[in-house]
Write a protein that holds these residues in place. Structure first.
Motif, PDB file in Angstrom:
ATOM      1  N   ARG A 125       0.869  -1.178   0.000  1.00  0.00           N
ATOM      2  CA  ARG A 125       0.000   0.000   0.000  1.00  0.00           C
ATOM      3  C   ARG A 125       0.907   1.231   0.000  1.00  0.00           C
ATOM      4  O   ARG A 125       0.875   2.059   0.910  1.00  0.00           O
ATOM      5  N   ARG A 128       0.393   5.168   1.000  1.00  0.00           N
ATOM      6  CA  ARG A 128       0.270   5.653   2.373  1.00  0.00           C
ATOM      7  C   ARG A 128       1.571   6.302   2.859  1.00  0.00           C
ATOM      8  O   ARG A 128       1.566   7.013   3.865  1.00  0.00           O
ATOM      9  N   ASP A 188      -7.802   2.517  -1.106  1.00  0.00           N
ATOM     10  CA  ASP A 188      -7.148   2.221   0.174  1.00  0.00           C
ATOM     11  C   ASP A 188      -6.666   3.492   0.851  1.00  0.00           C
ATOM     12  O   ASP A 188      -6.888   3.693   2.051  1.00  0.00           O
ATOM     13  N   TRP A 192      -7.939   4.753   4.471  1.00  0.00           N
ATOM     14  CA  TRP A 192      -6.981   4.895   5.574  1.00  0.00           C
ATOM     15  C   TRP A 192      -7.024   6.304   6.155  1.00  0.00           C
ATOM     16  O   TRP A 192      -7.070   6.498   7.376  1.00  0.00           O
ATOM     17  N   ASN A 196     -10.387   4.211   8.197  1.00  0.00           N
ATOM     18  CA  ASN A 196     -10.788   2.840   7.877  1.00  0.00           C
ATOM     19  C   ASN A 196     -12.233   2.513   8.265  1.00  0.00           C
ATOM     20  O   ASN A 196     -12.501   1.549   8.982  1.00  0.00           O
ATOM     21  N   LYS A 198     -15.933   0.922   7.744  1.00  0.00           N
ATOM     22  CA  LYS A 198     -16.333  -0.332   7.111  1.00  0.00           C
ATOM     23  C   LYS A 198     -17.251  -0.051   5.926  1.00  0.00           C
ATOM     24  O   LYS A 198     -18.259   0.659   6.060  1.00  0.00           O
ATOM     25  N   ILE A 328      -0.777  -1.526   7.993  1.00  0.00           N
ATOM     26  CA  ILE A 328      -1.473  -2.234   6.909  1.00  0.00           C
ATOM     27  C   ILE A 328      -1.735  -3.643   7.410  1.00  0.00           C
ATOM     28  O   ILE A 328      -0.799  -4.394   7.687  1.00  0.00           O
ATOM     29  N   ARG A 329      -3.001  -3.998   7.528  1.00  0.00           N
ATOM     30  CA  ARG A 329      -3.350  -5.286   8.139  1.00  0.00           C
ATOM     31  C   ARG A 329      -4.171  -6.134   7.169  1.00  0.00           C
ATOM     32  O   ARG A 329      -4.837  -5.602   6.272  1.00  0.00           O
ATOM     33  N   GLU A 331      -7.011  -7.518   7.367  1.00  0.00           N
ATOM     34  CA  GLU A 331      -8.435  -7.188   7.269  1.00  0.00           C
ATOM     35  C   GLU A 331      -8.693  -6.020   6.326  1.00  0.00           C
ATOM     36  O   GLU A 331      -9.772  -5.916   5.735  1.00  0.00           O
ATOM     37  N   HIS A 332      -7.700  -5.140   6.160  1.00  0.00           N
ATOM     38  CA  HIS A 332      -7.837  -4.066   5.179  1.00  0.00           C
ATOM     39  C   HIS A 332      -7.930  -4.643   3.771  1.00  0.00           C
ATOM     40  O   HIS A 332      -8.679  -4.146   2.923  1.00  0.00           O
ATOM     41  N   ASP A 335     -11.457  -6.181   3.185  1.00  0.00           N
ATOM     42  CA  ASP A 335     -12.423  -5.125   2.864  1.00  0.00           C
ATOM     43  C   ASP A 335     -12.221  -4.616   1.440  1.00  0.00           C
ATOM     44  O   ASP A 335     -13.184  -4.379   0.697  1.00  0.00           O
ATOM     45  N   MET A 336     -10.953  -4.438   1.043  1.00  0.00           N
ATOM     46  CA  MET A 336     -10.662  -3.902  -0.287  1.00  0.00           C
ATOM     47  C   MET A 336     -11.178  -4.820  -1.386  1.00  0.00           C
ATOM     48  O   MET A 336     -11.850  -4.375  -2.334  1.00  0.00           O
TER      49      MET A 336
END
Length: 355
Positions: A125, A128, A188, A192, A196, A198, A328-329, A331-332, A335-336
């Motif tokens: 990512r 960022r 993203d 961010w 973040n 949902k 940056i995890r 779960e991101h 979602d993406m």
């Protein structure tokens, strides 16, 4: 003395050579010990440049090596998830090029594998890490924008189709066109910066109008491996609208080719205290003070291109070493990919899709 992490690289094409290689070679905590690519000539050329003796054409041989700590994945999109899961299950930390996967199920498999293994999974990512994005994040977190209630983002090109006829334009391998290629970057970054939220619903449309157009005006059209007469079954422009659980919304537009004045990437936010515009890396803020409207242009340090990829990799290394917490995890990524695939679904069915 800090630990020297041994790196195995899977995929040595253009993105690895131009955006990953230098950081791995120059970082004091890492050493590339294995390179892998399905094209023997390409991996041999990179091995010579990087002074690496161990080369492979089968990624499984790299993952099986017990002396490798980190895996860097720069393959076509289709293989991101299967290689990531295999590497995590083999006890390796994984850094992977974007997008995370080509469907939500594979993205979730990656997140689950990371959780089970206890190893770090991070997907690129890089945006960022620009100086403008880092400043804007702090500006927002300090409350200067108030509530960000809506925004828009995009990356639009006049003629910049990458690897035409190759894996970029083959949906089975890429997952889609500019929406999954470019959208992952600025959706993203927008999310961010917004904290973040949902995603809860999306609506979108996609268009394929330039499959037979050979003109190009963008350096990005040189990316990938072109194949004359190859497959082109993806979109070249996508538009959409994302709703979040906090009531905020985001408009999006991403294209490889369309009749516009010039290529541009951008993010715009509307906040209750101020607004923000980030275009081609230039940041401007719009507010009011002492009874007057004000425009602010922060004096940010200049970065040499492409700086953010290296900064992202350095952040990954710091996280593996325990010197930083990941921003940056996995779960991101889940979602993406849910957002991107739901936009494709919305375009096909002609209605909003709930997530």
């Amino acid at each position: 003395m800090s630990k020297k992490y041994r790196v195995g690289v899977i995929g040595t094409g253009n993105i690895f050579k131009t955006a990953h290689l230098k950081t791995w070679l120059e970082h004091p905590d890492t050493e590339i010990v294995a390179l892998c690519d399905v094209l023997p000539d390409r991996v041999q050329a990179i091995a010579k440049e990087a002074n690496v003796t161990d080369v492979y054409t089968d990624y499984r041989e790299v993952i099986r090596r017990s002396d490798i700590d980190l895996i860097d994945i720069c393959t076509p999109n289709k293989f991101h998830s299967v290689i990531s899961v295999a590497a995590l299950e083999a006890g390796k930390h994984v850094f992977c090029e974007k997008p995370d996967a080509i469907n939500p199920q594979e993205a979730q498999r990656m997140a689950d594998a990371a959780k089970r293994s206890g190893k770090l999974l991070m997907v690129m990512r890089n945006n960022r890490f620009s100086s403008a994005a880092q400043y804007l994040k702090r500006y927002i977190d300090e409350g200067h924008m108030g509530e960000i209630y809506t925004g828009r983002c995009g990356w639009i090109r006049r003629r910049g189709i990458p690897g035409k006829g190759g894996w970029f334009t083959t949906k089975e391998l890429s997952g889609g066109g500019p929406l999954i290629d470019l959208g992952v970057h600025f959706i993203d970054l927008s999310m961010w910066l917004m904290g973040n939220p949902k995603p809860v619903a999306v609506s979108g449309a996609v268009y394929t109008k330039f499959a037979h157009n050979e003109l190009s005006d963008s350096i990005h059209s040189t990316s990938g491996d072109k194949q004359a007469g190859g497959t082109y079954d993806v979109e070249d422009l996508a538009t959409g609208f994302i709703r979040f659980d906090n009531g905020a919304t985001l408009q999006i537009e991403f294209s490889w080719a369309s009749n516009i004045g010039e290529e541009m990437n951008f993010i715009e936010f509307r906040g209750t205290k101020s607004g923000a515009s980030l275009k081609r890396g230039e940041l401007a803020l719009f507010s009011e003070a002492a009874g007057q409207l004000t425009d602010i242009k922060p004096q940010l340090h200049k970065q040499k291109a492409p700086p953010q990829h290296g900064e992202n990799i350095k952040h990954f290394i710091d996280c593996v070493a325990g010197r930083a917490e990941p921003i940056i995890r996995p779960e991101h990524g889940v979602d993406m990919i849910n957002i991107l695939c739901a936009i494709y679904e919305s375009a096909e069915c002609g209605r909003e899709v709930r997530l």
